[in-house]
Design an enzyme around this catalytic site. Sequence first.
Site, PDB file in Angstrom:
ATOM      1  N   HIS A 130       0.719  -1.144  -0.050  1.00 23.55           N
ATOM      2  CA  HIS A 130      -0.054   0.061   0.181  1.00 23.55           C
ATOM      3  C   HIS A 130       0.849   1.310   0.071  1.00 23.55           C
ATOM      4  O   HIS A 130       1.824   1.274   0.749  1.00 23.55           O
ATOM      5  CB  HIS A 130      -0.874  -0.030   1.427  1.00 23.55           C
TER       6      HIS A 130
ATOM      7  N   ASP B 270      -7.887  -5.410  -0.646  1.00 24.18           N
ATOM      8  CA  ASP B 270      -8.251  -6.329  -1.725  1.00 24.18           C
ATOM      9  C   ASP B 270      -8.146  -7.697  -1.404  1.00 24.18           C
ATOM     10  O   ASP B 270      -8.722  -8.540  -2.321  1.00 24.18           O
ATOM     11  CB  ASP B 270      -7.711  -5.754  -3.066  1.00 24.18           C
TER      12      ASP B 270
END
Length: 372
Positions: free
Chosen positions: A257, A308
């Site tokens: 991320h 996700d």
Amino acid sequence: MTVTRGLEGVVAATSSVSSIINDTLTYVGYNIDDLTENASFEEVIYLLWHRKLPTAPQLDQLKQQLSSSAQLPHEVLDGFKTYPIDRVHPMAALRTAVSQLALYDSEADKMDPEANYHKAIRLQAQIPTIVAAFARIRKGLEPVPPREELSFAANFLYMLSGKEPDPIAIEAMDKALILHADHELNASTFTARVCVATLSDIYSGITAAIGALKGPLHGGANEAVMKMLMEIGTPNNVETYIREKLIKKEKIMGFGHRVYKNGDPRAKHLKEMSLKLTTLTGQPQYYDMSIKIEKIVTGEKKLPPNVDFYSASVYHSLGIDHDLFTPIFAISRVSGWLAHILEQYENNRLIRPRAEYTGPGMQEYVSIERRA
Ligand code: ACO
């Protein structure tokens, strides 16, 4: 000029919608852990748009506005039947249909706050209807009209399957929608803000945002995670598959991320849901594979899973087609996009950064017959 690749660490706006501070995500100051545990997605929509939690009458009003706005213009439904349906990705269909919605909205280009709020309601309400209707039409099924008495999450599941949704599925969908609702200045939200900062309309902003969410480095990663789980097939194959990818320096989808370096606070909720739902539906292999992948990737690359990663096995357990995972992300994230768009309009300035030029120096024009 200093170039910051990917704008990493650049603060490009002020916002009171959501924040990421010390790896904690809050919506208007409410920790997402608290909201996921206690709120409904409709409450979260209200919170993002009004910066306060609704009272009971305010919530009822929002629910009523959403449920009465969920029907699509028939032209949008008819449009699906003209698409090359066997090869159109649902995100592409969604992007086109949202753009098309503007054509049938008499307030599309009205920029006053009241008209913009009406459009926000309509977009929030109609996007799930688009996703569900497209999913059915491409299978040769008739779209299922929305039911006003159902919650947002239940109605989406109902429109998708045409059957009364199971309470466990409704709860999981509601929580997933809450977890995906907003995320500060992520790529699609930034896209929406850049677009409307030209004083373009809301439909343009949301269409642009859908385009940005579609990419596999952003929202498209959830579908890519499921593709990877299907390719791996069984927990025994995880080790070889993942190590080969790492040796080839390929990215493992659902990990890493830009902002979180110590873990995405949304992932733990989805991980819990994945365990529960894969067990309940008799598909524990998807959770088992995910756990093994997480162990290797966090061990080897120090990259924790993002939102996700576990959402893939959650949606799979709900029986949802894999290419609908990213559109479901959009069904939720549109609430955040809209909050940011309305915030951008309130205090607008064109967003126009600079680029450092790296091309050739001054050149003289050469006529076409003299060119090599
Ligand atoms: N698997 C393997 N290696 C990775 C991964 C990954 N998922 N993510 C980052 N890395 C590595 C990169 O290869 C790079 O290594 P290097 O320095 O040796 O070249 C380093 O970590 C930094 O990666 P960047 O891509 O530069 O990091 P950035 O902050 O630009 O990207 C991103 C963040 C796009 C999320 C990235 O981690 C990624 O591609 N992840 C996979 C896709 C994904 O899951 N996206 C969803 C993100 S969450 C969301 O948008 C909803």
